[in-house]
Design a protein around this motif. Structure first.
Motif, PDB file in Angstrom:
ATOM      1  N   ALA A  26       5.102 -13.683   8.729  1.00 58.42           N
ATOM      2  CA  ALA A  26       4.704 -12.483   7.982  1.00 58.42           C
ATOM      3  C   ALA A  26       5.513 -11.316   8.516  1.00 58.42           C
ATOM      4  CB  ALA A  26       3.209 -12.213   8.173  1.00 58.42           C
ATOM      5  N   LEU A  27       6.054 -10.527   7.614  1.00 55.72           N
ATOM      6  CA  LEU A  27       6.794  -9.334   8.008  1.00 55.72           C
ATOM      7  C   LEU A  27       6.082  -8.109   7.441  1.00 55.72           C
ATOM      8  CD1 LEU A  27      10.136  -8.397   8.823  1.00 55.72           C
ATOM      9  CD2 LEU A  27       9.575  -7.427   6.621  1.00 55.72           C
ATOM     10  N   LYS A  28       5.635  -7.257   8.320  1.00 49.11           N
ATOM     11  CA  LYS A  28       4.943  -6.031   7.927  1.00 49.11           C
ATOM     12  C   LYS A  28       5.934  -4.875   8.025  1.00 49.11           C
ATOM     13  CE  LYS A  28       0.493  -3.703   8.812  1.00 49.11           C
ATOM     14  NZ  LYS A  28      -0.706  -3.723   9.677  1.00 49.11           N
ATOM     15  N   ARG A  29       6.150  -4.208   6.923  1.00 49.60           N
ATOM     16  CA  ARG A  29       7.101  -3.090   6.845  1.00 49.60           C
ATOM     17  C   ARG A  29       6.295  -1.800   6.753  1.00 49.60           C
ATOM     18  NH1 ARG A  29      11.045  -2.202   1.638  1.00 49.60           N
ATOM     19  NH2 ARG A  29      12.567  -0.745   2.567  1.00 49.60           N
ATOM     20  N   GLY A  76       0.844  -1.184   0.000  1.00 47.01           N
ATOM     21  CA  GLY A  76       0.000   0.000   0.000  1.00 47.01           C
ATOM     22  C   GLY A  76       0.877   1.231   0.000  1.00 47.01           C
ATOM     23  N   GLY A  77       0.293   2.380   0.257  1.00 50.78           N
ATOM     24  CA  GLY A  77       1.043   3.615   0.184  1.00 50.78           C
ATOM     25  C   GLY A  77       2.156   3.705   1.208  1.00 50.78           C
ATOM     26  N   PHE A  78       1.943   3.169   2.417  1.00 52.12           N
ATOM     27  CA  PHE A  78       2.916   3.322   3.488  1.00 52.12           C
ATOM     28  C   PHE A  78       3.240   2.007   4.174  1.00 52.12           C
ATOM     29  CE2 PHE A  78       0.620   7.313   3.039  1.00 52.12           C
ATOM     30  CZ  PHE A  78       1.668   8.202   2.859  1.00 52.12           C
ATOM     31  N   ALA A  79       2.894   0.884   3.554  1.00 51.56           N
ATOM     32  CA  ALA A  79       3.172  -0.405   4.189  1.00 51.56           C
ATOM     33  C   ALA A  79       3.285  -1.502   3.140  1.00 51.56           C
ATOM     34  CB  ALA A  79       2.069  -0.749   5.195  1.00 51.56           C
ATOM     35  N   PHE A  80       4.077  -2.501   3.486  1.00 50.01           N
ATOM     36  CA  PHE A  80       4.260  -3.669   2.648  1.00 50.01           C
ATOM     37  C   PHE A  80       4.243  -4.889   3.556  1.00 50.01           C
ATOM     38  CE2 PHE A  80       6.335  -0.055   0.829  1.00 50.01           C
ATOM     39  CZ  PHE A  80       6.068  -0.110  -0.535  1.00 50.01           C
ATOM     40  N   VAL A  81       3.766  -6.006   3.038  1.00 51.02           N
ATOM     41  CA  VAL A  81       3.778  -7.252   3.799  1.00 51.02           C
ATOM     42  C   VAL A  81       4.515  -8.305   2.981  1.00 51.02           C
ATOM     43  CG1 VAL A  81       2.405  -9.033   4.943  1.00 51.02           C
ATOM     44  CG2 VAL A  81       1.599  -6.671   4.916  1.00 51.02           C
ATOM     45  N   TYR A  86       9.514   0.797  10.264  1.00 48.03           N
ATOM     46  CA  TYR A  86       9.244  -0.148  11.339  1.00 48.03           C
ATOM     47  C   TYR A  86       9.004  -1.523  10.734  1.00 48.03           C
ATOM     48  CZ  TYR A  86       8.475   4.128  14.005  1.00 48.03           C
ATOM     49  OH  TYR A  86       8.626   5.353  14.598  1.00 48.03           O
ATOM     50  N   LEU A  87       9.567  -2.550  11.350  1.00 48.40           N
ATOM     51  CA  LEU A  87       9.391  -3.920  10.891  1.00 48.40           C
ATOM     52  C   LEU A  87       8.691  -4.715  11.988  1.00 48.40           C
ATOM     53  CD1 LEU A  87      12.924  -4.601   9.346  1.00 48.40           C
ATOM     54  CD2 LEU A  87      10.858  -3.801   8.173  1.00 48.40           C
ATOM     55  N   LEU A  88       7.577  -5.324  11.624  1.00 51.63           N
ATOM     56  CA  LEU A  88       6.794  -6.141  12.561  1.00 51.63           C
ATOM     57  C   LEU A  88       6.739  -7.569  12.038  1.00 51.63           C
ATOM     58  CD1 LEU A  88       4.739  -6.710  14.865  1.00 51.63           C
ATOM     59  CD2 LEU A  88       2.949  -5.889  13.305  1.00 51.63           C
TER      60      LEU A  88
END
Length: 345
Positions: free
Chosen positions: A63-66, A45-50, A111-113
């Motif tokens: 899963a890594l959410k950036r 998306g505009g401000f996040a990647f998975v 941020y990496l989740l």
């Protein structure tokens, strides 16, 4: 907030949707004590990647959410999401938090989740087929347990984006609530002292972090002066239960007047008659008269005892429609919602 941050779709879709110019793919990243290889991007998306990532030591996939924060407010929102996720992790009906890290850039922050990868799909992918009532009972019980875990925190946490898409299925048949980007411990109590400007500002804020067809009356009509808090999740829970029983949303058109007046009809399918009381109790206009999550769980227990249907046990749900068809259907619904909002309906 981008749609990605409000949807569970990115957590589980294992079909490779690879952007050839994504330099992050193939890299080795360390998040906390975990060293991971980035395998593929599965949503953006505009401000996040998975991404799907793999532990290089034991080959476990996660899963890594950036998440990218472009300003202080965006960073604060991301930090709040990570903290809520970590706090709630450990419950069987919450997506497991694994680790998180922070990278400071010159004009932004990253941020990496890392969380568990739910490979069974999203609950939305299972819609389109009829669920037997005993299956509905198991599903809504697991959903309610996840919400109960949030509401029983001190102070209570309100998810504010409870919807079918935000429940993921593991290969063990457990449903997991995800995406805490809209969650809060704040409650709002408008009263006669509130100005029109205050109400408009809060209404705009709520519109930004909620999904139109799941919004409760007090979020849409701030002049009602009803408290806006955890009971908003219960309204959404009623919508989810209705959807599970009747394969359609009670307010699919997101019409404001229908929602603020709780103008919905219960179809005549007698198989789901046992759930009517819960649906009606959740879809009360006045949140003071609306069920809380403990009341929902009590009534689910009563149904289980009366009918002899088990509350617990793995779910065996099948994806009834090709995923692309479901995505097209949801996209069409989102477009209709935006048009109605623009027209002030």
């Amino acid at each position: 907030m981008s749609d990605l941050l409000k949807s569970a779709m990115g957590y589980f879709n294992t079909s490779p949707i690879i952007s050839s110019d994504d330099e992050f793919i193939g890299q080795i990243v360390e998040v906390g004590a975990v060293k991971l290889r980035v395998k593929r991007v599965i949503a953006e998306g505009g401000f996040a990647f998975v991404y799907v990532v793999q532990d290089i030591q034991n080959e476990t996939e996660y899963a890594l959410k950036r998440l990218l924060g472009s300003d202080r407010q965006a960073c604060d929102n991301i930090i709040r999401e990570l903290n809520f996720h970590k706090q709630l992790s450990g419950h069987p009906n919450i997506v497991k938090y694994v680790a998180a890290s922070f990278i400071n850039h010159t004009n932004s922050a990253e941020y990496l989740l890392v969380s568990e990868l739910c490979k069974g799909g999203s609950l939305i992918d299972c819609m389109g087929t009829t669920f037997e009532p005993d299956t509905v009972l198991k599903i809504i019980y697991q959903i309610s347990k996840g919400i109960s875990h949030m509401h029983n925190q001190n102070p209570p946490i309100t998810h504010r984006d409870i919807k079918i898409e935000n429940f993921l299925l593991t290969t063990d048949g457990e449903l997991k609530l995800c995406d805490f980007g809209s969650a809060t411990t704040d409650s709002f109590t408008p009263d006669v002292s509130w100005s029109a400007q205050q109400r408009d500002m809060l209404e705009d804020q709520l519109a930004f972090i909620t999904t139109p067809m799941y919004r409760c009356p007090e979020q849409l009509d701030l002049w009602s002066n009803h408290e806006i808090g955890p009971k908003s999740d219960i309204w959404a829970l009623g919508c989810v239960l209705y959807y599970l029983c009747f394969q359609k949303h009670p307010f699919e058109d997101s019409a404001k007047l229908r929602i603020v007046n709780a103008n919905f009809k219960l179809p005549g399918d007698s198989r789901y008659l046992c759930f009517h009381d819960i649906i009606k109790g959740c879809l009360q206009v006045d949140p003071n008269k609306r069920f809380d999550v403990s009341m929902v769980l009590d009534r689910l227990g009563a149904i289980s005892e009366t009918k002899g249907w088990p509350l617990r046990g793995p779910l065996k749900l099948n994806v009834s429609l090709p995923r692309v068809d479901q995505k097209k259907r949801m996209k069409k619904m989102e477009i209709n919602q935006c048009v109605m909002e623009r027209n002030g309906k």
